[in-house]
Design a protein around this motif. Structure first.
Motif: not given
Lengths: 267, 325
Positions: A151, A166-168, A172-174, B99, B189-195
């Motif tokens: 995705f 990507r945006e799950t 939002t993840e890198s 997903f 996973v180098t960065a993750r921001t929860e919505k």
């Protein structure tokens, strides 16, 4: 850089789609390239176009499909966008494949392409518009033993590393992964190019390589109906809806809407 | 065959979302329901699991390097589900149709040699005891029924498949840890921001009522949001509207697919992409000033008119009705 783009031959979403004998009808009159695969082809083309000239010379993009002969339509479309090769895997033994059978066939074809030289990336669309399961990219990665980045909204390849965002549903993840890897791109990743006249003409005469299940060393019992772990026993069109209750707003349209919702206990 | 063990994925485990309550309700019709988590469930979550008949929660103990952002990767969730099935000798795995969960369920099914059904609209068993999944496909125009022919079945289920029902009697819920090894090749996973979740409105995926805005809003989602709040619904958009930057989440076959009790489309023309994400809705209502809008073909009720006038007036009547009730 060698990139394989698995593409799918699906019924056009603007046509009347149907099932025949519990399988998706593959009528060539409505068959086309899965639109979301155009994003994958575009991503592959852009990755190669970003390379220096010497690397571009040795690069190759292969469009791969598992389909009956009618599926050539999908490969022709891929040629029109600019891929170098088209491979179709066709075999009666593959009919009725579920996710595991489809994945096994695609993985075996990628491995066969690897006997000619390394495959750095497998790039897919985010889903096929007939089934919309969107799980084959992850299964393909697992079968090939490669990291899976799915995705993706943005994609970059540099120094043998894939970088993507990507945006799950939740975040939002890198992500980064060393090549070789499997990548699926979202429909927001790019705007697929329109084929130019030269490529459209050239696509007509391009040779499509044809492989069978036996060519790929696939056990007949592992794919198709024989290898499927699910069986579709019924496929039926939904009953037609009664005609719409249409109200022209002459100042009371909102009231009519509210009364409809209240009457049907929807609010 | 009700002596099955049914594992339901609860991820994250801070709260039990309505979609998971549905899975627990479905799971009880198939056998004994247990939950699988990747973190400690909250006190509130444990209470709800107990009310829904879950006696055991299996909490994965992951290797130290996978306890951060990487634990959300579908291959890691898949390893957890796979290990939990082997630990409990479970027969069925159920997860919501996000997903990530779809990938995790498919990967676990692959590792276990289990039959996989993605996006089921209903789950039951047939006379021979096979797990059966129904699906609504081709933009809600066809129904299919598929049965799993392997011993283990792994399914993802779309929201609004059933109405959540607590168990007849609440039970005490215990959490048991189990070790999980992950041998998949993973990306970093180098960065993750929860919505951030909009806590005042239900989520788009799970809402029983959804109000969607399209190109006809001309960028003003005010009337759409005000009407959604009057009916207690979630707000979504078409892909075009999101591409224009008017809203952040779109309904469609590549966006959020929904099947609520009520869908209201405001200024939505009804392009195939959007229909693919909402046509399975039970009741479809639209407001559009174009009398030829294709969405009218699939509507139960529709108003030709200015969406701001129509939605504004409708919201007023509904609010008054609710106050009386």
């Amino acid at each position: 850089m060698r990139i394989v783009v698995p593409v799918k031959y699906v019924p056009d979403i603007n046509a009347e789609r149907k099932f025949v004998d519990c399988r998706v009808d593959r009528d060539p009159a409505v068959g086309t390239l899965n639109e979301l695969d155009e994003n994958a082809l575009e991503a592959a083309l852009r990755i190669v176009e970003a390379l220096d000239e010497a690397e571009q010379e040795t690069s190759e993009i292969v469009a791969l499909t598992v389909a009956p002969p009618e599926g050539d339509v999908a490969l022709r479309k891929a040629f029109q966008m600019g891929v170098d090769r088209g491979v179709r895997v066709s075999d009666d033994a593959l009919a009725g494949s579920d996710y595991s059978g489809t994945t096994a066939a695609l993985a075996a074809a990628v491995r066969r392409l690897e006997t000619e030289g390394p495959v750095d990336l497998v790039i897919t669309g985010m889903a096929a518009l007939d089934g919309l399961g969107s799980v084959v990219p992850a299964l393909l990665a697992a079968t090939l033993g490669r990291p899976s980045v799915t995705f993706a909204k943005t994609v970059a390849v540099a120094d043998g590393t894939l970088q993507a965002t990507r945006e799950t549903d939740e975040a939002t993840e890198s992500l980064t992964a060393p090549l070789p890897a499997v990548l699926s791109v979202a429909d927001t990743a790019n705007r697929p190019r329109f084929p130019n006249f030269k490529l459209i003409m050239a696509a007509r005469s391009k040779e499509i390589e044809q492989w069978t299940a036996a060519d790929l060393g696939l056990e007949p019992g592992a794919v198709g109906t024989a290898g499927a772990r699910t069986e579709t026993t019924l496929a039926a069109p939904r009953p037609e809806k009664p005609p719409v209750e249409l109200v022209q707003d002459k100042g009371e349209g909102g009231k009519a809407l509210a009364e409809y919702l209240i009457r049907h206990e929807l609010v | 065959m009700t002596n099955r063990t049914v594992l339901v994925l609860l991820d994250p485990a801070g709260e039990v979302r309505p979609s998971v309550l549905e899975l627990l309700t479905i799971g009880r019709t198939l056998g004994r329901v247990e939950a699988v988590t990747l973190e400690a469930p909250s006190v509130e979550a444990l209470a709800q699991l107990g009310a829904y008949g879950v006696e055991t929660v299996h909490q994965a103990e992951l290797p130290a390097d996978l306890r951060g952002d990487a634990r959300h990767l579908s291959a890691v969730v898949a390893a957890v589900l796979t290990a939990a099935v082997r630990l409990t000798d479970a027969d069925v795995v159920l997860a919501p149709s996000t997903f990530g969960a779809k990938e995790a369920v498919a990967l676990a099914g692959h590792a276990l040699g289990a039959g996989v059904i993605i996006d089921a609209a209903g789950v039951a068993e047939d006379d021979a005891g096979h797990v059966v999944g129904t699906k609504r496909v081709f933009a809600g125009s066809w129904d299919t029924v598929s049965r799993v022919t392997t011993d283990v079945a792994a399914l993802t289920v779309r929201a609004n498949a059933v109405v959540p029902q607590p168990a007849e009697a609440a039970v005490a819920t215990e959490v048991e840890g189990f070790a999980v090894a992950v041998d998949a090749v993973l990306p970093a996973v180098t960065a993750r921001t929860e919505k951030a979740r909009d806590s005042d409105r239900p989520t788009l995926e799970e809402a029983a009522v959804v109000v969607a805005g399209g190109r006809g809003t001309e960028g003003d989602f005010g009337p759409v949001e005000a009407f959604a709040d009057a009916v207690g619904g979630a707000v979504g958009a078409t892909r075009d509207a999101v591409f224009e930057g008017w809203f952040d989440r779109y309904i469609g076959q590549t966006g959020v697919t929904i099947a609520p009790r009520l869908y209201v489309g405001a200024g939505v023309s009804g392009a195939p992409h959007h229909r693919g994400g909402m046509q399975a809705s039970q009741v479809i209502v639209a407001v559009n000033n174009d009398p030829e809008a294709p969405i009218f073909e699939i509507c139960d009720f529709a108003v030709v008119g200015d969406l701001s006038d129509v939605l504004g007036q409708a919201a007023e009547v509904i609010r008054a009705h609710k106050q009386q009730a």
